[in-house]
Structures are given as structure tokens and as C-alpha cells.
Design a protein around this motif. Structure first.
Motif, short mmCIF file in Angstrom:
data_model
loop_
_atom_site.label_atom_id
_atom_site.label_comp_id
_atom_site.label_asym_id
_atom_site.label_seq_id
_atom_site.Cartn_x
_atom_site.Cartn_y
_atom_site.Cartn_z
N PRO B 101 -5.02 9.70 31.68
CA PRO B 101 -5.86 10.75 32.26
C PRO B 101 -6.44 11.68 31.19
O PRO B 101 -7.58 12.13 31.33
N ALA B 102 -5.67 11.95 30.13
CA ALA B 102 -6.18 12.87 29.10
C ALA B 102 -7.42 12.29 28.45
O ALA B 102 -8.39 12.99 28.18
N GLN B 103 -7.39 10.99 28.20
CA GLN B 103 -8.54 10.35 27.56
C GLN B 103 -9.51 9.78 28.57
O GLN B 103 -10.54 9.21 28.20
N ARG B 104 -9.20 9.91 29.83
CA ARG B 104 -10.05 9.45 30.92
C ARG B 104 -10.41 7.97 30.76
O ARG B 104 -11.57 7.60 30.70
N LEU B 126 -9.85 11.83 38.79
CA LEU B 126 -10.82 10.96 38.11
C LEU B 126 -11.25 9.83 39.05
O LEU B 126 -10.61 9.55 40.06
N PRO B 181 -10.77 2.25 22.61
CA PRO B 181 -10.56 3.36 23.54
C PRO B 181 -11.57 4.51 23.38
O PRO B 181 -11.67 5.34 24.27
N ARG B 183 -15.19 6.46 23.28
CA ARG B 183 -16.48 6.30 23.94
C ARG B 183 -17.58 5.97 22.95
O ARG B 183 -18.67 5.58 23.32
N PRO B 213 -14.51 12.47 35.77
CA PRO B 213 -13.99 13.42 36.76
C PRO B 213 -14.74 13.24 38.08
O PRO B 213 -15.95 13.05 38.09
#
Lengths: 354, 481
Positions: B101-104, B126, B181, B183, B213
Motif C-alpha cells: 500500500p505504501a508504494q501503491r 486503493l 516496482p 513508476r 487511490p
């Protein structure tokens, strides 16, 4: 010195590729290391191949020649209230659309809607056999054929000469508001960047300044909606709202790399937020500077002359400065050479490693 | 008795995960493009990435064609088997390997269901943005292979815009890692090239997806129009206003009739078209934008513009929209879903011409489409039991695709070329361009064993006989879009 040809039409571009055994297209050379190749390679200057061919504001699309300057493009889009949401870099320095695609460079605005790869729709290019080909499409949605336009993003001109590019654009938000949020150290910066990225605020950009002591968070949207959001952010992370001209200056300085060593190197690294503290420590130990952008998904590092970028211990692409094009590259899979040979069977273009 | 090739494969999997009896093969002979079918030699059901790699390498050694398959929801015939080849069914590789979740981001196996990613991400606020109508059943592996779209592509893009990294086994047997990982990435965009390969490059084993999100607030409006042109003009006005809605969808009268019958959707009476427009974002932003949207819609002379007053009403609007395809299936024993793209401003003209061509063909056609990005989904109704009707329907589909290309659009917005549209690839691309695509294919698959017969014109066609709805469609589990 490399010989340079300057075609004035796409037809001349095709002829130039066919007539030259070793060739690489160059734009305004704002990322000079990318086109610093062996002397037997002829450079194809794209500066005469500029201009917007089609712009359909109602379709959110345009097609332009690869040598078109981002500055001219941005002006044309702004007239219709539109923009390239990935915040192209080096616009004032004269960067071209083709060079931006070949380099695969995105500015802070990449955070919200994506980068060059997410907005490129189609490409007309000359392959290594001297054929002028068009792949991708001219509409905002298309799934026909393999996605060569995406593949060319970041390909450094090593797989074909880009002649024309079709892009998707977006309407620009009515207003922006930039917050400066001080942070004490890189662990605190990581926390702020990851928390802010997962909120309801929908930041438009989320960067850590080269000074390392503050995050800049940009909101974009209707003018009457942003102050409320800003107040909520400031209640959670103390800081200030920057005046419009101060904010514009900060973003422009970042986008033009004005924070770098004029005589030093400039490198791009792909990053995850967790890697930020270690990278920051290494860069500081090398007496270098860095700009963490896109919510800590990319780092631009500038090192003073003499410092060795290999010490960064992550894969890095040199945009400016001496030394190898790549540092710490991952091993290239066999498919890389096979695709290179499919698009460039005669090795007319330099290798990706050169 | 299994063939000798199947006997060699049986060394790689236990007997209960290598199916070769005719009655077992039957369930895999077709996908959501029900007009085509073929019987494979065997169905392999690996449970691990290593088993997939071993299967691909064995296929390569024996030159056996293979077709990777998820839930078989391809609308372009992308997962129709190859006679003499095997199907590698990936449904058991259905683990979400990592959710960060932190790195979505989420790292998933190819058999993970699209909606399962959003379900897993939801507790962290998310979601996974690409939402094809088949999302309760289609798999991420299939989405990656065909670069699936959905209703939110204008703002969020397609599957390829959400794939950050891939681990894949190529048809050469090489196992590669593309992207990662972050973007951002360095070098050519290999993930972008792989996504949408239609199974012609190899099989994705692990996919890293970006998560976004979930928007805090939605404003969803259903507006009915007396004429298609008025609805089209309203779309143009929204786009010209500088608003960026999450979705702009349109349904025509026949599609409305079907949705009304199927899920009791309630639409303003006497409308030739209904528009669904959705704004999303932080509540302050939506509040400001909705004032403008409501003004634009009021000025567009709708029969009625009906905003959803709560989450239940919003879901009801979307239920009608997303059920439209299977609902149309109730009007006709068979139908073909088309997937052309035209420039948005020519939507009205495209619809008029589709209506005229449909009349000439003596058929009926319902239209459901992503108006925001010009992606048409004409649903051509026919009865496969009436001699010649399928051929007429196919001919009409072809004319519609050629019209899309002539208007400057595309033969496919989100379904892929597959089997169905392979003969139309030359309408979009020159011989040299197709040669370039084939060379790239040959780099990934020199033997031509990965999903052969798809995307490129020519090649052996599977049988063209199927009649009726897909079994899952009859059960109401899937719908076509």
C-alpha cells in the motif's frame, strides 16, 4: 567530430538514413551524453523537421514532427487550454518532442496522470532498413498491433529514427497551488511522500527539493477548491503556500535542471521510495546533488567532476557529462538483441549500450 | 489414447492437470467470440511459474503450438485454441504475491481475477483502474495479453498504462524481467511492448500493477436525449469545456430497451440515446466541477438529466450500463460485439452510417460505447441457425471496421485483433508495417508456436460454427464488452 546531416523533409530523412551506414538522430542535444557516440556515426539533426501537422483540441490529440520544440508545442496547446500532463523537461533549454520520447524523460507532473509512455499514441519512424513506417494510431484509444510507440519511449534512438509523433493531451486545470512542506532528513521525506501519495488530495506533483529540506506538493484543479485542500494538508504537514511566481520559479528550476553542477554529470535513476535514504547518503558522500521527483519514483543526480557514478549502486543513465552512458545496468536479456536485429538488421543505429 | 506429444508433456504435470479426453477438451474449445472454435490436443493446468516455464520449453522442443488462457473472455477470439496445439490454462496461478500500500502496487500471478486486485486493495483506499465489463471474471494475464480497456480509459488509460513490471517466459524459452516496482524506468519500454502482444510473445508469470487511490467523491449523471446527435453534441460540449470526466458513456435506443428488460433499468422515455457522465476526485473539486457539468448538460436540451443522489443510485446507473451487452443477448440468439474507434467528433456520423449499413444488411444493431474516447461497440444481432445470417453479420462487422479506419480511427480500441479482426489488419497497416510487426513477433517467437493464427492475416482458420451464448454468459456470470 561526427558528420551531421540536416534533412528538411521526411523524404530527405528517409534518404539520409538509407545513404548512411551508421546514423543517430539528434534533437537540440539538451541531453548531450545520449548522442555522444563514436565518430563514425553520422548525426541526423532533426531541427528542420519541426512543426505541428495536426492538432485536434476536441480529440485531445496532436501529431507533430519529431524536431518540434516543446516550447512551440506547449504554446500551441496552451492557446486551447491544454497541455502535456507529464511536464516535459528542458523546455526553455530547447528540448524537442522526439528527443523527449527517445530519452524517456518526464517532469514532476508525471506523478498524477503518467509519463511520455502513457500519452504517446502513434509514431512514424524510419527503421534500420530505411523503411518509413507508422505504428500505433491517431486516436486516443487503439489496441491494434504491437505497441511500438511505447517501446520507442526511452529507446535512445537506437531502434529507429522518429519522424512524427502522435500524442494524447489533457485539458489543463484552471489553477494550481504549490505547498512547501519542510522535512527533517530523508526518512521523514519518504514518510511524507508516501503518505501524501495515498490521500484523497490527488496531488498533481510531489517532489523533494535538491536542498533536501522540503517537499513541494502541487495541487491542480478548480480555483475555489484548492485552498480548502491546502489547509487540510498544512494541518497535517506544517508548511506554507507559495506565491504563484515563487512556485513557478521553483518548478521551472527543477524542470530546467538549474540546480545541477554546470560542469558535472547529470544522471537519471528509477527509484522506489524505500531506496531514497540510501541513495541520498551515497550522493552526499560523493559531494553530489539530487532531485527526487514523481513521489520518489525517479532521482536526478548531479555529481561534481571526478566523482564516479558507479558508486550510486543503482542502474543510472547518463544524460550529461563524461563516462559511460549506463552505470550498473542490469544484464541485457537475449530478446533485447533479437528485437534490435528485427528493427535494425544492419546495425545502422548505435547499440543501446553505446 | 493421448498423442505422443501429450505423453511427453505428461512428464511435467500430474495426470489430473493434463486433460486430453475429448469431453474434457470441449469446455476449452471456444472463448467469448463464440463464432469460432477448435479442439486442442490437451489442456495443461500448471500451478506454478516453474511449471509454465517447463511447459513452454517443452512446447518449443517439440514445436507444439500453445495458447495461454485465463477465463476465456476474449471477444476477439484471442484464446481460441489451435488445433494440434495445447492450451495452457493459467487459472491456478491466482495468487496476489505482494500488496504494497505504501508504494501503491500489487504483484500478481496471471490467473488473478481483475476485480480481485481492487478487492484486495480496497481496505487500503486503493484500486486497480482498468475495469473491463468482464472484470468479475477476466484475469490480469488476459488483460495484459490484450491490453484491456474499460469505461475509464480517457482519464486513466488502458492496462498497459498500469503495468509497471513483468516477469515472463518468452516463446524462445527465455525468462525475462521487464520494468520493476518504480513508476519510472530506464531504457526502452519493454513492458509497453509486451502488453497487448495477444499471446504471441510468451506468457506473463508475474505482473506488477500500479494502484491508485480510490477517488473520494463521485458525481454521476444520466442524461437522456431525443436524438443521437444531441447526445453527441453534449459529449463535444463537455470535452470542449476543459472538464476531464472519469467516464463518458453512451447507449442507443436498442441497448436501452435491452437493459430495461434485463435489469429493470429506468431510463427517461422516448430517448434515442442516454449519456452517462461521471466526475470524480476530492469532494471540493467535484463540487466545483459539477456546477459546470450541470450547466453544460442543462444547456444541451436533454429530455431529462438525472444525477445519482447516493451510492446506490450511482451503482444502479452503472449496473444498467455494464449489463447492456448480456442484456442485448436476450434480444437475439447470437450477436457479434465490435470494437472500432473513430475520432470523437465523428461519433454521430459513424452511428448514422452504422444504422444505414445495418438496414442494408437486413440486421439489427445496438450501440453501447465509450463516447469519451470514440470507442464504439456495435452489437450486431443475428441468428446463427438462419443460413447465411452469420456471414451477413460478419460482412457488416467488416464494413463497420473499414469505416472506422477510413475515418482515421482504429479496428480495435480494447479487444485486440485476435482471430476476429486479423483480416482487417492490412486496412490499418501497410505491408511493410505488418512485416515490421511480424519481425518483432519472430524475435520473441522464432518458431511461431505462441498463439499462432492470431493478429496477422492468413493462417489456418478454426471452425466457424458455434451458435448461442457462451455457457458462462448464459449463466449471467460474464458479459461482453
Amino acid at each position: 567530430m561526427n558528420a551531421t546531416l540536416t534533412p528538411t523533409s521526411v523524404i530527405e530523412l528517409v534518404d539520409a538514413v538509407r545513404a548512411t551506414p551508421r546514423v543517430l538522430a539528434v534533437g537540440a542535444r539538451t541531453k548531450p551524453r545520449l548522442s555522444h557516440v563514436s565518430p563514425d556515426v553520422t548525426l541526423l539533426s532533426m531541427r528542420q523537421l519541426c512543426g505541428i501537422i495536426e492538432y485536434e483540441p476536441d480529440e485531445y490529440t496532436f501529431t507533430a514532427l519529431a524536431g518540434t520544440s516543446l516550447h512551440a508545442l506547449a504554446a500551441a496547446l496552451a492557446e486551447k487550454g491544454q497541455y502535456l500532463p507529464f511536464d516535459p523537461l528542458l523546455v526553455a533549454a530547447g528540448a524537442t518532442l522526439g528527443g523527449t520520447v527517445a530519452a524517456g524523460l518526464n517532469g514532476p507532473g508525471r506523478f498524477r496522470f503518467g509519463g511520455v509512455r502513457d500519452f504517446i499514441l502513434g509514431v512514424r519512424f524510419v527503421d534500420g532498413s530505411g523503411r518509413l513506417l507508422r505504428l500505433g494510431g491517431k486516436v486516443v484509444k487503439n489496441a491494434a498491433g504491437f505497441d511500438l510507440p511505447k517501446f520507442f519511449t526511452g529507446s535512445l534512438g537506437r531502434f529507429g529514427v522518429l519522424a512524427e509523433l502522435t500524442f494524447k493531451v489533457f485539458p489543463r486545470a484552471a489553477s494550481t497551488l504549490t505547498l512547501r512542506l519542510p522535512v527533517a532528513g530523508s526518512e521523514a521525506a519518504v514518510k511524507l511522500l508516501t503518505v501524501a501519495a495515498n490521500t484523497r488530495w490527488e496531488p498533481d506533483a510531489l517532489d523533494l527539493l535538491p536542498s533536501g529540506d522540503a517537499v513541494v506538493l502541487r495541487l491542480a484543479g478548480p480555483a475555489n477548491a484548492l485552498p480548502t485542500l491546502a489547509r487540510e494538508i498544512l494541518a497535517r504537514f506544517p508548511g506554507e503556500i507559495l506565491a504563484a511566481d515563487a512556485a513557478a520559479a521553483i518548478w521551472a528550476d527543477l524542470c530546467e535542471f538549474r540546480w545541477t553542477f554546470p560542469d558535472g554529470s547529470l544522471l537519471k535513476l528509477a527509484l522506489t521510495p524505500g531506496e531514497l535514504p540510501a541513495l541520498t547518503a551515497i550522493v552526499r558522500a560523493l559531494a553530489g546533488r539530487l532531485h527526487i521527483s514523481v513521489g520518489a519514483n525517479v532521482a536526478y543526480v548531479s555529481l561534481p567532476a571526478g566523482a564516479n557514478p558507479a558508486a550510486l549502486s543503482l542502474p543510472a543513465l547518463t544524460l550529461r557529462g563524461p563516462g559511460p552512458l549506463w552505470h550498473n545496468p542490469p544484464p541485457a536479456p537475449a530478446i533485447s538483441a533479437a528485437v534490435k536485429s528485427a528493427l535494425d538488421p544492419l546495425n545502422r543505429f548505435p547499440a543501446l549500450a553505446d | 489414447m493421448p498423442s505422443s506429444a501429450v505423453r511427453r508433456l505428461s512428464a511435467l504435470l500430474p495426470a489430473d492437470r493434463l486433460l486430453w479426453q475429448p469431453e474434457q477438451l470441449a469446455a476449452y474449445q471456444s472463448d467469448a467470440l463464440t463464432a469460432y472454435s477448435a479442439l486442442p490436443l490437451a489442456i495443461a493446468m500448471p500451478e506454478t511459474a516453474d511449471e509454465v516455464i517447463a511447459l513452454v520449453r517443452a512446447c518449443r522442443a517439440d514445436k507444439i503450438p500453445f495458447v495461454a488462457r485465463g477465463s476465456g473472455t476474449s471477444l476477439s477470439g484471442g484464446s481460441v485454441p489451435v488445433a494440434g496445439g495445447i492450451v495452457i490454462a493459467l487459472n491456478r496461478l491466482n495468487r496476489i504475491l505482494r500488496l504494497d500500500p505504501a508504494q501503491r502496487l500489487a504483484v500478481v500471478e496471471p490467473g488473478v481475477i481483475n476485480l480481485a486486485v481492487t478487492t484486495a486493495a480496497a481496505p487500503h483506499g486503493l484500486h486497480y483502474a482498468p475495469d473491463p465489463s468482464s472484470q468479475p471474471i477476466c484475469t490480469i494475464g488476459g488483460n495484459v495479453a490484450f491490453n484491456s480497456g474499460g469505461a475509464h480509459c480517457l482519464k486513466y488509460g488502458m492496462t498497459s498504462n498500469h503495468v509497471l513490471g513483468l516477469r515472463a517466459v518468452l516463446a524462445t524459452g527465455e525468462v525475462v524481467g521487464f520494468g520493476g516496482p518504480s513508476r519510472e524506468q530506464l531504457g526502452p519500454d519493454w513492458c509497453g511492448l509486451f502488453t497487448g502482444n495477444e499471446g504471441l510473445f510468451g506468457i506473463a508469470l508475474e505482473i506488477t500493477l500500479q494502484l491508485l487511490p480510490k477517488a473520494e467523491c463521485f458525481h454521476t449523471v444520466l442524461a437522456g436525449y431525443r436524438t443521437l446527435e444531441q447526445a453527441g453534441d453534449a459529449v463535444s460540449a463537455i470535452v470542449a469545456s476543459g472538464l476531464l470526466p472519469g467516464a463518458i458513456e453512451m447507449m442507443d435506443a436498442l441497448a436501452l430497451e435491452a437493459a430495461t428488460a434485463a435489469v429493470h433499468a429506468d431510463y427517461p422515455p422516448g430517448c434515442e440515446a442516454v449519456l452517462i457522465v461521471e466526475l470524480e476526485g476530492p469532494r471540493e473539486v467535484v463540487a466545483a466541477d459539477r456546477v459546470r457539468l450541470d450547466g453544460i448538460l442543462a444547456a444541451s436540451a436533454p429530455v431529462e438529466a438525472r444525477p445519482a443522489r447516493n451510492a446506490a443510485e450511482r451503482l444502479a446507473i452503472w449496473k444498467g450500463r455494464k449489463s447492456a451487452f448480456s442484456a442485448v443477448g436476450r434480444l437475439s440468439p447470437d450477436f457479434i460485439v465490435q470494437d472500432g474507434v473513430v475520432p470523437r467528433r465523428r461519433l454521430g456520423e459513424a452511428l448514422r452510417r452504422i444504422a444505414a449499413m445495418t438496414r442494408e444488411a437486413g440486421l439489427r444493431c445496438a450501440n453501447v460505447f465509450h463516447a469519451g474516447d470514440g470507442n464504439l461497440h456495435p452489437l450486431i444481432l443475428y441468428n446463427g441457425r438462419n443460413p447465411g445470417e452469420l456471414t451477413r453479420a460478419e460482412a457488416l462487422a467488416g464494413r463497420i471496421l473499414k469505416m472506422c479506419v477510413a475515418m482515421g480511427g482504429s479496428i480495435t480500441g480494447e479487444h485486440g485483433v485476435g482471430l476476429e479482426k486479423r483480416d482487417y489488419l492490412p486496412d490499418m497497416f501497410s505491408a511493410d508495417e505488418i512485416d515490421c510487426l511480424q519481425r518483432i513477433r519472430a524475435a520473441f517467437d522464432p518458431l511461431g508456436i505462441a498463439n499462432p493464427g492470431k493478429m496477422f492475416p492468413g493462417g489456418e482458420a478454426p471452425a466457424f460454427v458455434q451458435h448461442g451464448l457462451h455457457p458462462l454468459e448464459k449463466a449471467g456470470v460474464i458479459s461482453r464488452e
